[in-house]
Design a protein around this motif. Structure first.
Motif: not given
Length: 214
Positions: A17-30, A43-49
């Protein structure tokens, strides 16, 4: 030890019995910055989680209280990497707007504030902005550790030659883009922890009973 089948099944069920907890990542690629000051492959990337997906609306990078608790971020161009210890902030207006689960406008800086800034180029900086109605984004990258940045030379007021490593999106450059990804993980629910404790207690009691019966 002899364990009863019902007790064993109870414990196995509790462990499952477990609960699935999901995180979301928004990634910007310049995308490559080839305009003024740019060099090949710059170029660079920016990842916001965030722990859960962001609801539609606007979020202010300059005010952490408007962001979900537990958020994290990282920006890198392959030479310099800035994480949560760096300064993250936005400019005037909504800094991150989500609509339909996608990023529709944005404006952010990520700066290395850990050392004194250069008098010429300031702090190492990753910057990108595209507000609603703008056809393309504006991107700047200042990174003295990146040899791909051409930059320009400058003579300061004391007659000392300075090099300014900076890349700025040119009009013909392709805009950056965002991708959204979900990272799933499993954590025990509170009820599961209680069941696990109960199952363990039952198994312990049964094992002791079996020991006394011998």
């Amino acid at each position: 030890m002899n364990f009863s089948k019902p007790a064993a099944l109870l414990l196995l069920g509790a462990l499952a019995c477990t609960a699935v907890q999901a995180s979301e990542t928004y990634t910007y690629d310049s995308s490559p910055i080839l305009g003024f000051g740019g060099g090949p492959g710059v170029e660079f990337t920016f990842a916001f989680t965030v722990p859960v997906a962001l609801a539609d609306g606007s979020y202010n990078f300059a005010d952490p209280s408007e962001l979900p608790a537990g958020f994290s971020y990282v920006a890198t161009d392959g030479y310099l990497t800035l994480t949560d210890n760096a300064g993250l902030f936005g400019v005037s207006g909504p800094q991150l707007t989500i609509a339909g689960g996608q990023v529709t406008s944005y404006a952010f800086y990520v700066q290395d504030l850990s050392s004194p800034p250069s008098a010429i180029y300031g702090y190492p900086t990753f910057y990108a902005a595209k507000l609603t109605g703008q056809p393309a984004d504006n991107v700047q990258l200042t990174d003295p550790s990146n040899p791909n940045i051409v930059g320009f030379d400058y003579t300061d007021g004391s007659g000392v030659d300075q090099h300014v490593p900076t890349a700025d999106r040119g009009d013909a450059d392709a805009s950056g883009f965002w991708t959204v990804g979900t990272i799933a993980g499993s954590v025990p629910e509170n009820g599961s922890l209680a069941l696990m404790s109960l199952g363990s207690a039952l198994l312990l009691a049964l094992s002791r009973r079996a020991g006394r019966a011998r």
